[in-house]
Design an enzyme around this catalytic site. Structure first.
Site, mmCIF file in Angstrom:
data_model
loop_
_atom_site.group_PDB
_atom_site.id
_atom_site.type_symbol
_atom_site.label_atom_id
_atom_site.label_comp_id
_atom_site.label_asym_id
_atom_site.label_seq_id
_atom_site.Cartn_x
_atom_site.Cartn_y
_atom_site.Cartn_z
ATOM 1 N N ARG A 44 0.825 -1.219 0.000
ATOM 2 C CA ARG A 44 0.000 0.000 0.000
ATOM 3 C C ARG A 44 0.854 1.262 0.000
ATOM 4 O O ARG A 44 0.414 2.316 -0.456
ATOM 5 C CB ARG A 44 -0.954 -0.027 1.206
ATOM 6 C CG ARG A 44 -2.053 1.058 1.160
ATOM 7 C CD ARG A 44 -3.103 0.792 2.230
ATOM 8 N NE ARG A 44 -4.218 1.737 2.225
ATOM 9 C CZ ARG A 44 -4.367 2.728 3.115
ATOM 10 N NH1 ARG A 44 -3.476 2.892 4.069
ATOM 11 N NH2 ARG A 44 -5.405 3.532 3.043
ATOM 12 N N ILE A 70 -7.263 7.729 -0.612
ATOM 13 C CA ILE A 70 -7.155 6.277 -0.769
ATOM 14 C C ILE A 70 -8.028 5.710 0.344
ATOM 15 O O ILE A 70 -7.970 6.157 1.487
ATOM 16 C CB ILE A 70 -5.684 5.796 -0.654
ATOM 17 C CG1 ILE A 70 -5.573 4.271 -0.815
ATOM 18 C CG2 ILE A 70 -5.013 6.236 0.638
ATOM 19 C CD1 ILE A 70 -4.107 3.762 -0.891
ATOM 20 N N SER A 71 -8.891 4.738 0.005
ATOM 21 C CA SER A 71 -9.843 4.229 0.992
ATOM 22 C C SER A 71 -9.143 3.519 2.148
ATOM 23 O O SER A 71 -8.036 3.016 2.009
ATOM 24 C CB SER A 71 -10.821 3.250 0.321
ATOM 25 O OG SER A 71 -11.421 3.837 -0.800
ATOM 26 N N GLN A 72 -9.861 3.472 3.263
ATOM 27 C CA GLN A 72 -9.386 2.764 4.458
ATOM 28 C C GLN A 72 -9.257 1.266 4.134
ATOM 29 O O GLN A 72 -10.163 0.686 3.530
ATOM 30 C CB GLN A 72 -10.424 2.988 5.553
ATOM 31 C CG GLN A 72 -10.124 2.313 6.855
ATOM 32 C CD GLN A 72 -11.325 2.325 7.788
ATOM 33 O OE1 GLN A 72 -12.361 2.935 7.499
ATOM 34 N NE2 GLN A 72 -11.194 1.643 8.905
#
Ligand code: SAH
Length: 221
Positions: A44, A70-72
């Protein structure tokens, strides 16, 4: 290759911080071993700006520029796990490529992923990251995905990573029978993550979680 990606290296951050994240996902109910494996294997830190790389394995959304995030990780895992409850996913669409992180997770688990992003600069970075990871079955497109991507429909699964106020009818129409649409919708501060399953006679909707996504916007830039 875009500056920074090769330089920082892939898989260089501590394996231990990634293990801790995976453990946290398990505790929150991510049980599908395919999803756990993909989350464990995906670096990530290359999907965020270098200045934020040290926070990449925290279970939190992070800014990626242009007012987007950026999503969790938990939400990425939950959406992916929900989608994978449909057997045999061949053709999948993601709306809102953003950093390309969710795309990278999907590309390891389904045959083919089309992903669309309305902000050209973000799409360029995402494309370079997907290339660096050699995810050749991910196909990024620069366009407004608010009405889906009809030219490659029907899809066995559609994931939307920005929230419209209402569920777009056209997305349901682009699902195959039995196909799953996973999306957040509603106004800011009161969004619901839902799954819509297309049936022979219509569709059924199921609530999953209260969430907070950036809004789905129209047009390209
Ligand atoms: N899946 C992404 C999440 C990015 S945030 C990730 O893992 O990083 C949501 C993204 O959706 C933003 O980049 C935003 O620009 C994009 N977006 C919003 N409305 C859109 C639309 N109508 N068509 C395509 N992309 C859209």
């Amino acid at each position: 290759m875009m500056a920074g990606i090769g330089y920082r290296g892939i898989g260089m951050t501590s394996q231990r911080t990634r293990e801790r994240l995976v453990e946290r996902l398990r505790l929150r109910g991510i049980t599908d071993p395919r999803v756990i494996e993909a989350m464990r294997n995906t670096p990530r830190h290359i999907f965020v700006d270098e200045a934020l790389a040290s926070r990449a394995y925290e279970d939190t959304a992070l800014p990626i520029g242009h007012g987007q995030t950026i999503s969790q990780p938990f939400i990425v895992a939950l959406m992916t796990q929900t989608l994978l409850e449909k057997p045999s996913l061949t053709n999948v669409l993601e709306i809102g490529t953003g950093s390309g992180y969710q795309t990278a997770i999907l590309a390891q688990l389904v045959k083919r992923v089309y992903t669309v992003e309305r902000i050209k600069a973000l799409l360029g970075l995402a494309r370079a990251r997907l290339r660096a990871l050699r995810l050749k079955n991910a196909h990024p497109h620069h366009c407004d995905g608010g009405m889906g991507l009809p030219q490659y429909a029907p899809y066995d699964g559609i994931i939307v990573t920005a929230a419209p106020e209402y569920i777009p009818e056209s997305l349901i129409e682009q699902l195959s029978i039995g196909g799953h649409l996973v999306l957040p919708y509603g106004r800011r501060n009161q969004q619901q993550l839902v799954r819509v399953v297309r049936t022979t006679s219509g569709y059924k909707t199921e609530r999953l979680e209260t969430v907070s996504f950036v809004p789905l916007l129209g047009g390209v830039q």
